[in-house]
Write an enzyme that holds these catalytic residues in place. Structure first.
Site, PDB file in Angstrom:
ATOM      1  N   LYS A   1     -11.155  -5.170  -5.420  1.00  0.00           N
ATOM      2  CA  LYS A   1     -11.252  -4.407  -5.949  1.00  0.00           C
ATOM      3  C   LYS A   1     -10.547  -2.993  -6.583  1.00  0.00           C
ATOM      4  CE  LYS A   1     -14.989  -0.522  -5.488  1.00  0.00           C
ATOM      5  NZ  LYS A   1     -16.437  -1.252  -5.565  1.00  0.00           N
TER       6      LYS A   1
ATOM      7  N   LYS B   1      -4.015 -10.889  -7.145  1.00  0.00           N
ATOM      8  CA  LYS B   1      -5.289 -11.397  -6.550  1.00  0.00           C
ATOM      9  C   LYS B   1      -6.132 -10.357  -6.788  1.00  0.00           C
ATOM     10  CE  LYS B   1      -5.836  -9.238  -2.301  1.00  0.00           C
ATOM     11  NZ  LYS B   1      -5.940  -8.621  -1.117  1.00  0.00           N
TER      12      LYS B   1
ATOM     13  N   LYS C   1       0.591  -1.436  -0.346  1.00  0.00           N
ATOM     14  CA  LYS C   1       0.714  -0.161  -0.001  1.00  0.00           C
ATOM     15  C   LYS C   1       1.113   0.839  -0.065  1.00  0.00           C
ATOM     16  CE  LYS C   1      -3.774  -2.286   2.685  1.00  0.00           C
ATOM     17  NZ  LYS C   1      -4.017  -2.164   4.413  1.00  0.00           N
TER      18      LYS C   1
HETATM   19  P1  AMP Z   1     -11.529  -6.520   2.005  1.00  0.00           P
HETATM   20  O1  AMP Z   1     -12.081  -6.109   1.360  1.00  0.00           O
HETATM   21  O2  AMP Z   1      -9.821  -6.203   2.001  1.00  0.00           O
HETATM   22  O3  AMP Z   1     -11.456  -5.733   3.888  1.00  0.00           O
HETATM   23  O4  AMP Z   1     -11.340  -8.212   2.424  1.00  0.00           O
HETATM   24  C1  AMP Z   1     -12.495  -8.693   2.957  1.00  0.00           C
HETATM   25  C2  AMP Z   1     -12.100  -9.812   2.933  1.00  0.00           C
HETATM   26  O5  AMP Z   1     -12.278 -10.614   2.463  1.00  0.00           O
HETATM   27  C3  AMP Z   1     -10.784 -10.423   3.790  1.00  0.00           C
HETATM   28  O6  AMP Z   1     -10.909 -11.121   4.388  1.00  0.00           O
HETATM   29  C4  AMP Z   1      -9.866 -10.516   2.949  1.00  0.00           C
HETATM   30  O7  AMP Z   1      -8.946 -11.546   3.145  1.00  0.00           O
HETATM   31  C5  AMP Z   1     -11.124 -11.373   1.984  1.00  0.00           C
HETATM   32  N1  AMP Z   1     -10.575 -11.161   0.069  1.00  0.00           N
HETATM   33  C6  AMP Z   1      -9.737 -10.212  -0.109  1.00  0.00           C
HETATM   34  N2  AMP Z   1      -9.609 -10.141  -1.665  1.00  0.00           N
HETATM   35  C7  AMP Z   1      -9.821 -11.390  -1.400  1.00  0.00           C
HETATM   36  C8  AMP Z   1      -9.171 -12.551  -2.695  1.00  0.00           C
HETATM   37  N3  AMP Z   1      -9.071 -12.398  -3.813  1.00  0.00           N
HETATM   38  N4  AMP Z   1      -9.372 -13.712  -2.394  1.00  0.00           N
HETATM   39  C9  AMP Z   1      -9.855 -14.686  -1.254  1.00  0.00           C
HETATM   40  N5  AMP Z   1     -10.474 -13.657  -0.108  1.00  0.00           N
HETATM   41  C10 AMP Z   1     -10.237 -12.224  -0.592  1.00  0.00           C
END
Ligand code: AMP
Ligand code: TRP
Length: 334
Positions: free
Chosen positions: A197, A194, A112
């Protein structure tokens, strides 16, 4: 006492299927077995530049998405982080027990901060707030995707450091463990990074079938399969086969595998079959979201109930922590 789980998600607006398969679907199942706390982490979100009106809207949309995906406010405590001020209070305390070097080596921080011209301290201390989120509820298990595992290691270091300083005989904070799913890392539509968004490589959980198809159709597959008659290897197909395993029935997955290896299907046939599986699972979620959007009070009520339940637990933890640390409580008993 029933084991507790805690997880958090940033209010990025719409959920994508990486969030869903890596974390949210697991929360929906686990809420029946564990005392469950799910937090929309808006204090984490403000570590990136944002507009206040957008953040409010995204927080609301995230609540809609989570409820539509099946979080049940009568089972799980769903709440917004900034409505429980004890999170930031505990985060400060934990900052005093977090080795600087541990924060420096966090991969998420390196990624980041590389994207920002000026790096703020909040983004560096982000994992300390995350540890506070989890430990405020004395949570044992944290269902997350793979990208969060390093942050959880740090939460355990912080719990250990606090316990050894202030509660050496009987550890007060549990050392929270990650709880991963088989789909712990969903690859984005580019077939490389990965799904995220910020990379614009997502399929939204609430996308209409047409929109999903527009994204699946050009998605990369096994690069060795140039023509329909070329035999393929599903394990070299970066995204479609992974999604089949998540959304299709076992018999469809076997069919896909054979038809790819024997070149009986082209990649478009395979993608159409995936679309059917995705539409079957995602349509009820999209319909629930439409219903919830027509009734915004349902969302505010659910979040208010969640915050007041979360706050009760959070207040008790902060009181006990401050007592053990020699920090006087606020006038009126914290
Ligand atoms: P975030 O949107 O970064 O707040 O992520 C929310 C949850 O989704 C967290 O537990 C992340 O580890 C999971 N997560 C986000 N992107 C992925 C992905 N591409 N594959 C698997 N888990 C994800
Ligand atoms: N850092 C997590 C993410 O980016 C979000 C988060 C904040 C979280 N606090 C948490 C996840 C506590 C699990 C537990 O996805």
């Amino acid at each position: 006492m029933m084991a507790r789980i805690f997880s958090g998600i940033q209010p990025s607006g719409e959920l994508h299927i990486g969030n869903y398969l890596g974390a949210v679907k697991n929360w929906v199942q686990l809420q029946h077995q564990f005392e469950t706390f799910i937090c929309i982490v808006n204090y984490h979100a403000i570590t990136a530049p944002y507009a206040p009106v957008d953040l409010e809207r995204r927080t609301h949309e995230m609540a809609v998405g989570l409820l539509a995906a099946g979080i049940d406010p009568s089972k799980a405590t769903l709440f917004v982080q900034s409505q429980v001020p004890e999170h930031t209070e505990l985060a400060w305390i934990f900052n005093t027990l977090t080795p600087f070097g541990e924060l420096e080596r966090q991969v998420a921080f390196k990624e980041k901060s590389a994207k920002q011209e000026q790096v703020m301290a909040g983004i560096f201390n982000y994992p300390v707030l995350q540890a506070a989120d989890i430990l405020l509820y004395l949570a044992d298990l944290v269902p997350v995707g793979e990208d969060q595992v390093q942050h959880l290691e740090l939460s355990r270091v912080i719990a250990r450091n606090w316990n050894s300083r202030f509660s050496p005989n009987a550890p007060y904070f549990p050392e929270p463990q990650p709880r991963l799913t088989p789909t712990r890392r969903i690859v984005g539509l580019d077939g490389q990074a990965k799904m995220s968004k910020s990379l614009g490589n997502t399929i939204g959980l609430l996308d209409e079938p047409d929109a999903i198809w527009e994204k699946l159709r050009p998605a990369p597959t096994d690069p060795a399969r140039q023509r329909k008659t070329d035999k393929g290897d599903p394990d070299k197909c970066p995204i479609i086969f992974q999604l089949h395993k998540a959304f299709s029935t076992d018999s469809t997955v076997r069919e896909v595998e054979t038809n790819c290896r024997e070149a009986k299907w082209g990649c478009i046939d395979c993608k159409k079959s995936l679309l059917a599986g995705m539409v079957a699972e995602l349509t009820p979620i999209r319909e629930r979201a439409t219903e919830l959007n027509a009734d915004p009070k349902k969302i505010t009520d659910a979040l208010e109930l969640g915050s007041s339940k979360a706050r009760k637990v959070a207040k008790t933890t902060i009181r006990e922590v401050k007592e053990k640390m020699g920090l006087p409580l606020a006038v009126g008993g914290a």
